[in-house]
Design a protein around this motif. Sequence first.
Motif, PDB file in Angstrom:
ATOM      1  N   GLN A  53       9.898  -2.100 -39.482  1.00  0.00           N
ATOM      2  CA  GLN A  53       9.361  -1.756 -40.790  1.00  0.00           C
ATOM      3  C   GLN A  53       8.433  -2.856 -41.274  1.00  0.00           C
ATOM      4  OE1 GLN A  53      12.359  -1.199 -43.850  1.00  0.00           O
ATOM      5  NE2 GLN A  53      11.022   0.197 -44.976  1.00  0.00           N
ATOM      6  N   ALA A  54       7.239  -2.449 -41.657  1.00  0.00           N
ATOM      7  CA  ALA A  54       6.281  -3.365 -42.269  1.00  0.00           C
ATOM      8  C   ALA A  54       6.364  -3.198 -43.781  1.00  0.00           C
ATOM      9  CB  ALA A  54       4.873  -3.041 -41.771  1.00  0.00           C
ATOM     10  N   PRO A  55       5.965  -4.206 -44.543  1.00  0.00           N
ATOM     11  CA  PRO A  55       6.022  -4.107 -45.999  1.00  0.00           C
ATOM     12  C   PRO A  55       5.274  -2.887 -46.517  1.00  0.00           C
ATOM     13  CG  PRO A  55       5.558  -6.348 -45.347  1.00  0.00           C
ATOM     14  CD  PRO A  55       5.495  -5.516 -44.092  1.00  0.00           C
ATOM     15  N   GLY A  56       5.916  -2.101 -47.371  1.00  0.00           N
ATOM     16  CA  GLY A  56       5.278  -0.936 -47.968  1.00  0.00           C
ATOM     17  C   GLY A  56       5.206   0.281 -47.067  1.00  0.00           C
ATOM     18  N   LYS A  57       5.804   0.183 -45.880  1.00  0.00           N
ATOM     19  CA  LYS A  57       5.764   1.318 -44.958  1.00  0.00           C
ATOM     20  C   LYS A  57       7.178   1.798 -44.643  1.00  0.00           C
ATOM     21  CE  LYS A  57       1.392   0.313 -42.633  1.00  0.00           C
ATOM     22  NZ  LYS A  57       0.712   0.186 -41.316  1.00  0.00           N
ATOM     23  N   ALA A  58       7.258   3.022 -44.127  1.00  0.00           N
ATOM     24  CA  ALA A  58       8.554   3.576 -43.766  1.00  0.00           C
ATOM     25  C   ALA A  58       9.059   2.927 -42.483  1.00  0.00           C
ATOM     26  CB  ALA A  58       8.432   5.088 -43.575  1.00  0.00           C
ATOM     27  N   ARG A  59      10.377   2.886 -42.363  1.00  0.00           N
ATOM     28  CA  ARG A  59      10.977   2.363 -41.146  1.00  0.00           C
ATOM     29  C   ARG A  59      10.740   3.378 -40.033  1.00  0.00           C
ATOM     30  NH1 ARG A  59      16.777  -0.345 -41.991  1.00  0.00           N
ATOM     31  NH2 ARG A  59      15.466  -1.371 -43.573  1.00  0.00           N
ATOM     32  N   GLU A  60      10.353   2.899 -38.841  1.00  0.00           N
ATOM     33  CA  GLU A  60      10.036   3.815 -37.749  1.00  0.00           C
ATOM     34  C   GLU A  60      10.823   3.464 -36.494  1.00  0.00           C
ATOM     35  OE1 GLU A  60       5.839   3.391 -36.964  1.00  0.00           O
ATOM     36  OE2 GLU A  60       6.101   1.482 -35.945  1.00  0.00           O
ATOM     37  N   LEU A  61      11.079   4.481 -35.701  1.00  0.00           N
ATOM     38  CA  LEU A  61      11.802   4.283 -34.455  1.00  0.00           C
ATOM     39  C   LEU A  61      10.933   3.531 -33.453  1.00  0.00           C
ATOM     40  CD1 LEU A  61      14.223   4.968 -32.522  1.00  0.00           C
ATOM     41  CD2 LEU A  61      12.898   6.989 -31.874  1.00  0.00           C
ATOM     42  N   VAL A  62      11.527   2.548 -32.788  1.00  0.00           N
ATOM     43  CA  VAL A  62      10.861   1.842 -31.692  1.00  0.00           C
ATOM     44  C   VAL A  62      11.432   2.337 -30.370  1.00  0.00           C
ATOM     45  CG1 VAL A  62      10.440  -0.391 -30.621  1.00  0.00           C
ATOM     46  CG2 VAL A  62      10.473  -0.195 -33.124  1.00  0.00           C
ATOM     47  N   ALA A  63      12.748   2.263 -30.242  1.00  0.00           N
ATOM     48  CA  ALA A  63      13.417   2.695 -29.007  1.00  0.00           C
ATOM     49  C   ALA A  63      14.868   3.000 -29.322  1.00  0.00           C
ATOM     50  CB  ALA A  63      13.322   1.619 -27.927  1.00  0.00           C
ATOM     51  N   ARG A  64      15.423   3.928 -28.558  1.00  0.00           N
ATOM     52  CA  ARG A  64      16.803   4.352 -28.790  1.00  0.00           C
ATOM     53  C   ARG A  64      17.454   4.585 -27.448  1.00  0.00           C
ATOM     54  NH1 ARG A  64      16.172   8.757 -32.461  1.00  0.00           N
ATOM     55  NH2 ARG A  64      15.531   9.987 -30.656  1.00  0.00           N
ATOM     56  N   ILE A  65      18.760   4.328 -27.349  1.00  0.00           N
ATOM     57  CA  ILE A  65      19.498   4.598 -26.124  1.00  0.00           C
ATOM     58  C   ILE A  65      20.806   5.285 -26.493  1.00  0.00           C
ATOM     59  CG2 ILE A  65      20.515   2.267 -26.092  1.00  0.00           C
ATOM     60  CD1 ILE A  65      20.332   2.478 -22.965  1.00  0.00           C
ATOM     61  N   ASP A  74       5.578   6.175 -28.840  1.00  0.00           N
ATOM     62  CA  ASP A  74       4.404   6.174 -27.961  1.00  0.00           C
ATOM     63  C   ASP A  74       3.727   4.814 -27.938  1.00  0.00           C
ATOM     64  OD1 ASP A  74       3.345   9.603 -28.729  1.00  0.00           O
ATOM     65  OD2 ASP A  74       4.790   8.815 -27.278  1.00  0.00           O
ATOM     66  N   SER A  75       3.763   4.117 -29.052  1.00  0.00           N
ATOM     67  CA  SER A  75       3.045   2.849 -29.164  1.00  0.00           C
ATOM     68  C   SER A  75       3.666   1.731 -28.329  1.00  0.00           C
ATOM     69  CB  SER A  75       2.970   2.414 -30.628  1.00  0.00           C
ATOM     70  OG  SER A  75       4.279   2.266 -31.160  1.00  0.00           O
ATOM     71  N   VAL A  76       4.907   1.907 -27.880  1.00  0.00           N
ATOM     72  CA  VAL A  76       5.570   0.839 -27.128  1.00  0.00           C
ATOM     73  C   VAL A  76       5.937   1.248 -25.702  1.00  0.00           C
ATOM     74  CG1 VAL A  76       6.512  -0.066 -29.292  1.00  0.00           C
ATOM     75  CG2 VAL A  76       7.959   1.369 -27.825  1.00  0.00           C
ATOM     76  N   LYS A  77       5.687   2.491 -25.359  1.00  0.00           N
ATOM     77  CA  LYS A  77       6.000   2.945 -23.999  1.00  0.00           C
ATOM     78  C   LYS A  77       5.270   2.063 -22.995  1.00  0.00           C
ATOM     79  CE  LYS A  77       6.998   7.855 -24.642  1.00  0.00           C
ATOM     80  NZ  LYS A  77       6.481   9.228 -24.519  1.00  0.00           N
ATOM     81  N   ASP A  78       5.923   1.756 -21.894  1.00  0.00           N
ATOM     82  CA  ASP A  78       5.369   0.936 -20.804  1.00  0.00           C
ATOM     83  C   ASP A  78       5.289  -0.539 -21.171  1.00  0.00           C
ATOM     84  OD1 ASP A  78       3.005   3.569 -20.204  1.00  0.00           O
ATOM     85  OD2 ASP A  78       4.960   3.270 -19.271  1.00  0.00           O
ATOM     86  N   ARG A  79       5.693  -0.900 -22.406  1.00  0.00           N
ATOM     87  CA  ARG A  79       5.706  -2.318 -22.786  1.00  0.00           C
ATOM     88  C   ARG A  79       7.107  -2.799 -23.158  1.00  0.00           C
ATOM     89  NH1 ARG A  79       3.112  -4.085 -27.215  1.00  0.00           N
ATOM     90  NH2 ARG A  79       3.271  -2.107 -28.333  1.00  0.00           N
ATOM     91  N   PHE A  80       7.895  -1.931 -23.780  1.00  0.00           N
ATOM     92  CA  PHE A  80       9.235  -2.291 -24.248  1.00  0.00           C
ATOM     93  C   PHE A  80      10.279  -1.582 -23.391  1.00  0.00           C
ATOM     94  CE2 PHE A  80       8.189  -3.181 -29.021  1.00  0.00           C
ATOM     95  CZ  PHE A  80       7.174  -4.034 -28.628  1.00  0.00           C
ATOM     96  N   VAL A  81      11.422  -2.238 -23.219  1.00  0.00           N
ATOM     97  CA  VAL A  81      12.536  -1.641 -22.490  1.00  0.00           C
ATOM     98  C   VAL A  81      13.818  -1.880 -23.283  1.00  0.00           C
ATOM     99  CG1 VAL A  81      13.896  -1.629 -20.375  1.00  0.00           C
ATOM    100  CG2 VAL A  81      11.429  -2.036 -20.268  1.00  0.00           C
ATOM    101  N   VAL A  82      14.548  -0.792 -23.551  1.00  0.00           N
ATOM    102  CA  VAL A  82      15.833  -0.889 -24.249  1.00  0.00           C
ATOM    103  C   VAL A  82      16.949  -0.728 -23.214  1.00  0.00           C
ATOM    104  CG1 VAL A  82      15.881   1.588 -24.828  1.00  0.00           C
ATOM    105  CG2 VAL A  82      17.185  -0.050 -26.206  1.00  0.00           C
ATOM    106  N   SER A  83      17.977  -1.551 -23.343  1.00  0.00           N
ATOM    107  CA  SER A  83      19.094  -1.488 -22.403  1.00  0.00           C
ATOM    108  C   SER A  83      20.404  -1.700 -23.135  1.00  0.00           C
ATOM    109  CB  SER A  83      18.926  -2.542 -21.308  1.00  0.00           C
ATOM    110  OG  SER A  83      18.890  -3.836 -21.860  1.00  0.00           O
ATOM    111  N   ARG A  84      21.469  -1.222 -22.523  1.00  0.00           N
ATOM    112  CA  ARG A  84      22.787  -1.256 -23.157  1.00  0.00           C
ATOM    113  C   ARG A  84      23.765  -1.857 -22.171  1.00  0.00           C
ATOM    114  NH1 ARG A  84      25.326   3.643 -26.691  1.00  0.00           N
ATOM    115  NH2 ARG A  84      27.539   3.187 -26.455  1.00  0.00           N
TER     116      ARG A  84
END
Length: 123
Positions: free
Chosen positions: A39-51, A61-71
């Motif tokens: 979440q950036a100031p004044g903006k809605a909270r948005e999903l980055v990654a979920r597992i 879409d903005s983080v695909k191929d750059r971010f990896v979520v693991s559990r």
Amino acid sequence: QVQVVESGGGLVQAGGSLRLSCAASGSIFSINDMGWYRQAPGKARELVARISKDGVTTYADSVKDRFVVSRNMIIQAYGKIMVDLQMNSLEREDTDVYYCKANWVARIVQDFWGQGTQVTVSS
């Protein structure tokens, strides 16, 4: 009830990497999925990654191929669920406060949030 704590934020140069960690404790066996949001100031909270508890991952879409979520399922035997977010090729636009969320499903559905961790990407 579930307690959620994030760690690992900080300052990094564009093109660099950071790893965020999230620890959920408490009634963890009712946790369905866990996710990272920002979440950036004044903006809605948005999903980055979920597992999901079955290991199914979803990315913005903005983080695909750059971010990896693991559990980490091994830790679950010791009363905690650890979910990491490996962030590579960071861009200035990734600068935000990052929050971890645990989706808890029992007789009611409830989301538990961490306090957030700041990620700042400099040019």
